[in-house]
Design an enzyme around this catalytic site. Structure first.
Site, mmCIF file in Angstrom:
data_model
loop_
_atom_site.group_PDB
_atom_site.id
_atom_site.type_symbol
_atom_site.label_atom_id
_atom_site.label_comp_id
_atom_site.label_asym_id
_atom_site.label_seq_id
_atom_site.Cartn_x
_atom_site.Cartn_y
_atom_site.Cartn_z
ATOM 1 N N PRO A 89 0.824 -1.218 0.000
ATOM 2 C CA PRO A 89 0.000 0.000 0.000
ATOM 3 C C PRO A 89 0.859 1.269 0.000
ATOM 4 C CG PRO A 89 -0.048 -1.069 2.159
ATOM 5 C CD PRO A 89 0.700 -1.984 1.241
ATOM 6 N N ARG A 154 -3.771 -9.130 -20.723
ATOM 7 C CA ARG A 154 -4.581 -8.711 -21.865
ATOM 8 C C ARG A 154 -3.823 -7.798 -22.825
ATOM 9 N NH1 ARG A 154 -7.026 -4.099 -21.044
ATOM 10 N NH2 ARG A 154 -8.968 -4.550 -22.134
ATOM 11 N N ASP A 169 -9.293 1.351 -25.148
ATOM 12 C CA ASP A 169 -9.661 1.277 -23.742
ATOM 13 C C ASP A 169 -9.384 2.582 -23.018
ATOM 14 O OD1 ASP A 169 -10.599 -1.296 -23.644
ATOM 15 O OD2 ASP A 169 -8.631 -2.160 -23.209
HETATM 16 N N1 SAH Z 1 1.436 -2.686 7.690
HETATM 17 C C1 SAH Z 1 1.409 -2.443 6.278
HETATM 18 C C2 SAH Z 1 0.266 -3.187 5.599
HETATM 19 C C3 SAH Z 1 0.450 -4.669 5.584
HETATM 20 S S1 SAH Z 1 -0.853 -5.460 4.768
HETATM 21 C C4 SAH Z 1 1.197 -0.967 6.028
HETATM 22 O O1 SAH Z 1 0.409 -0.363 6.743
HETATM 23 O O2 SAH Z 1 1.790 -0.415 5.081
HETATM 24 C C5 SAH Z 1 -0.071 -6.968 4.278
HETATM 25 C C6 SAH Z 1 0.373 -7.040 2.839
HETATM 26 O O3 SAH Z 1 -0.747 -6.862 1.980
HETATM 27 C C7 SAH Z 1 1.374 -6.004 2.378
HETATM 28 O O4 SAH Z 1 2.685 -6.377 2.694
HETATM 29 C C8 SAH Z 1 1.140 -5.957 0.887
HETATM 30 O O5 SAH Z 1 1.867 -6.976 0.218
HETATM 31 C C9 SAH Z 1 -0.336 -6.274 0.765
HETATM 32 N N2 SAH Z 1 -1.167 -5.086 0.549
HETATM 33 C C10 SAH Z 1 -2.004 -4.511 1.423
HETATM 34 N N3 SAH Z 1 -2.613 -3.438 0.896
HETATM 35 C C11 SAH Z 1 -2.165 -3.323 -0.372
HETATM 36 C C12 SAH Z 1 -2.419 -2.396 -1.428
HETATM 37 N N4 SAH Z 1 -3.255 -1.357 -1.296
HETATM 38 N N5 SAH Z 1 -1.780 -2.588 -2.606
HETATM 39 C C13 SAH Z 1 -0.914 -3.612 -2.759
HETATM 40 N N6 SAH Z 1 -0.633 -4.521 -1.784
HETATM 41 C C14 SAH Z 1 -1.250 -4.379 -0.608
#
Ligand code: SAH
Length: 250
Positions: A89, A154, A169
């Site tokens: 995230p 795709r 698209d």
């Molecule tokens: N403690 C971290 C979140 C961990 S969630 C923080 O607050 O930044 C666990 C895992 O889910 C992450 O390591 C990631 O691989 C995945 N994940 C969670 N949210 C995501 C998002 N919005 N985009 C991509 N991967 C995500």
């Protein structure tokens, strides 16, 4: 393209190639997907690959060593220069341009976090890019990886039925896609726009471009700010805006 996904849930990620475009991509051998489970590199008989965070705090952290070995194994089969993407995230927001760029690569390694995340030393030493699905927190990187795989599959050569289809698209040319209609021509009192039944291809092309411009203006004006519209596009957008103001809307 070959994609290796490092994940504790390979059975979840593999589902993405069971249907739709990723399945077609695999059948056409444009895409090869495989998963590596970091548990296979655990150094304990419980196959445990997470531990408590140093310094305290809630939850568990994915340990560096099993992930490093999983990535090294993936690189041994895909090549040492293969890019390692981590779903996070905190990463750069995935968008169509990312998918387009990544679809040119011969191979990719995609790392899915779980729990509170991944030991930072692994991130700084083995990850090239962190990519996010959006400003929310998921319980794992697998769904984000599946989105990435679908979006890339795709775009691989020969996968979409109509060669130009991906070119129209949303986001590909900086605009949202125009609306689509199909048969029947009259449905529950609503007609298909007359121009689409006219057989006049030039008029239809203008209509599609005008709708794409108009929709983008209505829904995502931020996208228009990044574009330099040519004279025809400016005229079409002006027409669309004028029609909206008259209340016509079409
Ligand atoms: N403690 C971290 C979140 C961990 S969630 C923080 O607050 O930044 C666990 C895992 O889910 C992450 O390591 C990631 O691989 C995945 N994940 C969670 N949210 C995501 C998002 N919005 N985009 C991509 N991967 C995500």
């Amino acid at each position: 393209m070959k994609i290796e996904v490092v994940t504790l849930f390979p059975e979840l990620v593999e589902v993405v190639t069971r249907s739709g475009m990723p399945r077609v991509a695999v059948e056409q051998k444009a895409l090869e997907l495989s998963c590596i489970n970091p548990r296979d590199f655990a150094n304990n008989r419980w196959r445990k690959v997470d531990d408590r965070p140093c310094g305290g705090g809630p939850g568990m952290v994915m340990q560096a060593e099993p992930l490093a070995q999983a990535i090294e194994t993936a690189k041994a089969s895909l090549g040492p220069a293969t890019r390692v993407l981590m779903m996070s995230p905190q990463g750069e927001r995935m968008d169509q341009q990312w998918f387009q760029r990544l679809s040119q690569e011969a191979g990719l390694i995609v790392l899915c976090g779980r729990y509170e995340g991944v030991d930072e030393r692994l991130v700084t030493s083995a990850v090239d890019v962190e990519l996010s699905l959006g400003d929310f927190v998921l319980s794992g990187g697998e769904l984000a990886a599946m989105v990435l795989i679908d979006g890339i599959a795709r775009l691989l050569p020969g996968v979409l039925g109509h060669a130009e289809s991906a070119g129209q698209d949303s986001f590909v040319n900086g605009l949202l896609d125009h609306p689509h209609y199909s048969k029947p021509v009259a449905w529950r009192g609503q007609a298909v726009p007359e121009v689409l039944m006219s057989g006049d291809h030039a008029r239809q092309a203008r209509w599609r471009l005008k709708q794409a411009l108009g929709r983008t203006w209505l829904r995502r004006p931020d996208l228009l700010e990044n574009l330099e519209l040519d004279a025809e596009q400016q005229t079409l957008l002006r027409e669309f805006v004028a029609e909206q103001k008259e209340g016509g809307g079409s």
